[in-house]
Enzyme design. Sequence first.
Site, mmCIF file in Angstrom:
data_model
loop_
_atom_site.group_PDB
_atom_site.id
_atom_site.type_symbol
_atom_site.label_atom_id
_atom_site.label_comp_id
_atom_site.label_asym_id
_atom_site.label_seq_id
_atom_site.Cartn_x
_atom_site.Cartn_y
_atom_site.Cartn_z
ATOM 1 N N ARG A 48 1.130 -21.133 -7.210
ATOM 2 C CA ARG A 48 1.122 -20.968 -5.748
ATOM 3 C C ARG A 48 0.603 -22.226 -5.042
ATOM 4 O O ARG A 48 1.074 -22.596 -3.988
ATOM 5 C CB ARG A 48 0.249 -19.756 -5.408
ATOM 6 N N LYS A 147 1.890 -6.106 -19.387
ATOM 7 C CA LYS A 147 1.344 -4.806 -18.992
ATOM 8 C C LYS A 147 0.409 -5.010 -17.805
ATOM 9 O O LYS A 147 -0.065 -6.139 -17.627
ATOM 10 C CB LYS A 147 0.605 -4.168 -20.172
ATOM 11 N N HIS A 177 0.794 -6.982 -26.918
ATOM 12 C CA HIS A 177 0.369 -8.059 -27.820
ATOM 13 C C HIS A 177 -0.177 -7.539 -29.150
ATOM 14 O O HIS A 177 -0.228 -8.272 -30.122
ATOM 15 C CB HIS A 177 -0.633 -8.997 -27.135
ATOM 16 N N LYS A 181 0.393 -8.945 -33.856
ATOM 17 C CA LYS A 181 -0.593 -9.239 -34.916
ATOM 18 C C LYS A 181 0.068 -9.076 -36.280
ATOM 19 O O LYS A 181 0.777 -8.095 -36.520
ATOM 20 C CB LYS A 181 -1.780 -8.263 -34.815
ATOM 21 N N ASP A 234 -4.866 1.880 -19.975
ATOM 22 C CA ASP A 234 -4.970 0.478 -20.379
ATOM 23 C C ASP A 234 -4.778 0.297 -21.885
ATOM 24 O O ASP A 234 -4.265 -0.728 -22.320
ATOM 25 C CB ASP A 234 -6.357 -0.051 -19.953
ATOM 26 N N HIS A 239 -1.095 0.495 -26.438
ATOM 27 C CA HIS A 239 -1.453 -0.098 -27.735
ATOM 28 C C HIS A 239 -1.637 0.959 -28.830
ATOM 29 O O HIS A 239 -1.077 0.844 -29.925
ATOM 30 C CB HIS A 239 -2.747 -0.906 -27.625
ATOM 31 N N LYS A 338 -14.673 0.755 -24.017
ATOM 32 C CA LYS A 338 -15.336 -0.515 -23.703
ATOM 33 C C LYS A 338 -16.829 -0.338 -23.919
ATOM 34 O O LYS A 338 -17.331 0.773 -23.936
ATOM 35 C CB LYS A 338 -15.064 -0.901 -22.248
HETATM 36 P P1 NAP Z 1 -4.612 -13.660 -12.758
HETATM 37 O O1 NAP Z 1 -5.569 -14.586 -13.387
HETATM 38 O O2 NAP Z 1 -4.989 -12.983 -11.485
HETATM 39 O O3 NAP Z 1 -3.252 -14.455 -12.542
HETATM 40 C C1 NAP Z 1 -2.253 -14.011 -11.707
HETATM 41 C C2 NAP Z 1 -1.515 -15.226 -11.185
HETATM 42 O O4 NAP Z 1 -0.558 -14.780 -10.243
HETATM 43 C C3 NAP Z 1 -2.447 -16.207 -10.492
HETATM 44 O O5 NAP Z 1 -2.251 -17.496 -11.011
HETATM 45 C C4 NAP Z 1 -2.008 -16.135 -9.029
HETATM 46 O O6 NAP Z 1 -2.014 -17.357 -8.357
HETATM 47 C C5 NAP Z 1 -0.577 -15.695 -9.159
HETATM 48 N N1 NAP Z 1 -0.163 -15.100 -7.898
HETATM 49 C C6 NAP Z 1 -0.695 -14.026 -7.277
HETATM 50 N N2 NAP Z 1 -0.052 -13.815 -6.112
HETATM 51 C C7 NAP Z 1 0.899 -14.775 -6.015
HETATM 52 C C8 NAP Z 1 1.878 -15.089 -5.047
HETATM 53 N N3 NAP Z 1 2.044 -14.363 -3.933
HETATM 54 N N4 NAP Z 1 2.677 -16.142 -5.287
HETATM 55 C C9 NAP Z 1 2.543 -16.900 -6.383
HETATM 56 N N5 NAP Z 1 1.629 -16.654 -7.344
HETATM 57 C C10 NAP Z 1 0.825 -15.600 -7.144
HETATM 58 O O7 NAP Z 1 -4.177 -12.518 -13.748
HETATM 59 P P2 NAP Z 1 -4.038 -12.601 -15.339
HETATM 60 O O8 NAP Z 1 -5.298 -12.141 -15.936
HETATM 61 O O9 NAP Z 1 -3.495 -13.905 -15.717
HETATM 62 O O10 NAP Z 1 -2.979 -11.454 -15.628
HETATM 63 C C11 NAP Z 1 -1.610 -11.584 -15.301
HETATM 64 C C12 NAP Z 1 -0.913 -10.295 -15.714
HETATM 65 O O11 NAP Z 1 -1.052 -10.127 -17.110
HETATM 66 C C13 NAP Z 1 -1.532 -9.048 -15.068
HETATM 67 O O12 NAP Z 1 -0.523 -8.104 -14.836
HETATM 68 C C14 NAP Z 1 -2.482 -8.544 -16.147
HETATM 69 O O13 NAP Z 1 -2.693 -7.162 -16.054
HETATM 70 C C15 NAP Z 1 -1.701 -8.909 -17.395
HETATM 71 N N6 NAP Z 1 -2.553 -9.089 -18.572
HETATM 72 C C16 NAP Z 1 -3.564 -9.996 -18.557
HETATM 73 C C17 NAP Z 1 -4.339 -10.172 -19.692
HETATM 74 C C18 NAP Z 1 -5.433 -11.191 -19.730
HETATM 75 O O14 NAP Z 1 -6.030 -11.341 -20.787
HETATM 76 N N7 NAP Z 1 -5.721 -11.890 -18.672
HETATM 77 C C19 NAP Z 1 -4.079 -9.415 -20.835
HETATM 78 C C20 NAP Z 1 -3.021 -8.504 -20.830
HETATM 79 C C21 NAP Z 1 -2.262 -8.356 -19.681
HETATM 80 P P3 NAP Z 1 -3.337 -18.052 -7.823
HETATM 81 O O15 NAP Z 1 -3.878 -18.750 -9.061
HETATM 82 O O16 NAP Z 1 -2.877 -18.979 -6.788
HETATM 83 O O17 NAP Z 1 -4.212 -16.954 -7.319
#
Ligand code: NAP
Length: 487
Positions: A48, A147, A177, A181, A234, A239, A338
């Site tokens: 973004r 997810k 994920h 594994k 979740d 999973h 958790k």
């Molecule tokens: P995050 O850190 O909040 O990343 C989301 C990204 O989306 C951010 O980089 C954000 O940009 C971008 N975004 C939000 N609104 C936007 C917009 N209007 N236009 C362009 N970009 C936009 O979330 P995350 O932890 O990476 O997770 C991403 C997805 O994967 C989620 O659905 C989460 O549930 C899933 N997930 C995550 C994990 C994990 O370990 N993190 C594990 C399993 C699943 P900005 O950086 O500019 O805010």
Amino acid sequence: MEIIENLCDITIFGGHGDLAFRKLMPALYHLSNNGYLDEQSRIITAARVPMSNEEHCDLVKSKLQEFLSDTAFDEEKFDRFKKQLHIVTINFMDNESYSGLEALLSTHPDRDRINYFSTAPDFFGMICKSLSDWKLITAQSRVVLEKPIGRDLDSSRVINMEVLKYFNESQIYRIDHYLGKDTVQNIMALRFSNRFFMPLWDANNIDHIQITVAESVGVEGRWGYYDDYGAMRDMVQNHLMQLLCLVAMEPPCSLDADSVRDEKVKVLRSLRPMSASDIEFKTVRAQYAAGSSEGEAVPGYLEGDGVEESTTETFAALRVDIDNWRWKGVPFYLRSGKRMQKRNSEIVIQFKEIPHSIFVNKGKCISQNKLVISLQPKESIQLQLMNKIPGLSEQMRLQQVELELNTPLNMSHKPDAYERLLLDVIRANPTLFMRLDEVEAAWKWADVILDGWSEEIVPMKSYSAGTDGPSAAIQLIARDGRSWHDE
Ligand code: NAP
């Protein structure tokens, strides 16, 4: 080194988010360095905030240094890898902002295009629409969905239908994920390539099965997300259900994606729906209260981020029954939580007792055989057997020994689950990804329990952080005369 030519353009939407930096970039770095990604392939981050390519490369480098192990990051390798990195500025809400992506992708119109949606699912539909408006979806396009895909059957249908307006089911890769594994994939190898498990893998020989996914961490600043979902949505619905399917499914006729997924969906459709009384007696939900984790005092779920009220469970335990010939009468006990005592994910296959014992084991019964498949923190498979205690004692005495199925690792780097799964998307192999009917069958079954919980059929229990969960979970299995593996 095995070199496989996989030429594609991979666009990561949400490319500057936590998942992208912690899991996706490290996985792509390893795939590229190990020859699994053609060096002409491009890794395009859609972010973004505007940033030059140079600034982006510096940021990726610092994140790789943070998230790769010390030995894995290598300046020379990164200098090669960074030639594949590109950045475009996209705001999902602004259709016009896709022009940079269009300009980049159109230089190679015939390439396989992988779109990784590493964002909240609310954006999936609008990203798809913009890709379609800009004519960026081709027959060679694939899309990876993270997810959570919804919080119940209805909302998951809405999300899936949005994506299905633009991509065919065969182009959609719904990631879990856990399935990446090695040990999880090994369940199929173990079951379907070893003759001696074949006659044992059923209700005649197996007493029950336990599946545990325990985390020692709390919600770690993800309260906003987690409180909408909870342990059932979740972890259990996706999973744990996927693990249960791999353990319980019939042998597929081949390893191709649809044969495997056909068998998994049959298991999900055979899950016995829970009545109100089943929900009362066969399910437990709980929230963690203040306690300690790794020697440090930690707050309870409701004390963390200034939220005082929530009916979201951080722990779920269930007795699940599968109504089919193979599993009639074999309970599957599932639990996930958790802030548990330790991080531990495992599947325990508990075999039945021998019909009659000729051994006098100091009044103790001969312990039953167990197959313990550990998924984390360590990945291992262990078969628990009885063995004679060596020596000259008058009566033959027995002890339990562990047969460890150690896989010799002839590689310097053990691939992470995301590496395996990303490579499968690159190779267009959807076997380890969830098909729409699997997702829907799992939601259909889970929704009944979630509805029962929302009607307070079973009260919310509490457990101290750093313990094995509420006593109700111990009673759940003890009522059937059994106990959790680690008790
Ligand atoms: P995050 O850190 O909040 O990343 C989301 C990204 O989306 C951010 O980089 C954000 O940009 C971008 N975004 C939000 N609104 C936007 C917009 N209007 N236009 C362009 N970009 C936009 O979330 P995350 O932890 O990476 O997770 C991403 C997805 O994967 C989620 O659905 C989460 O549930 C899933 N997930 C995550 C994990 C994990 O370990 N993190 C594990 C399993 C699943 P900005 O950086 O500019 O805010």
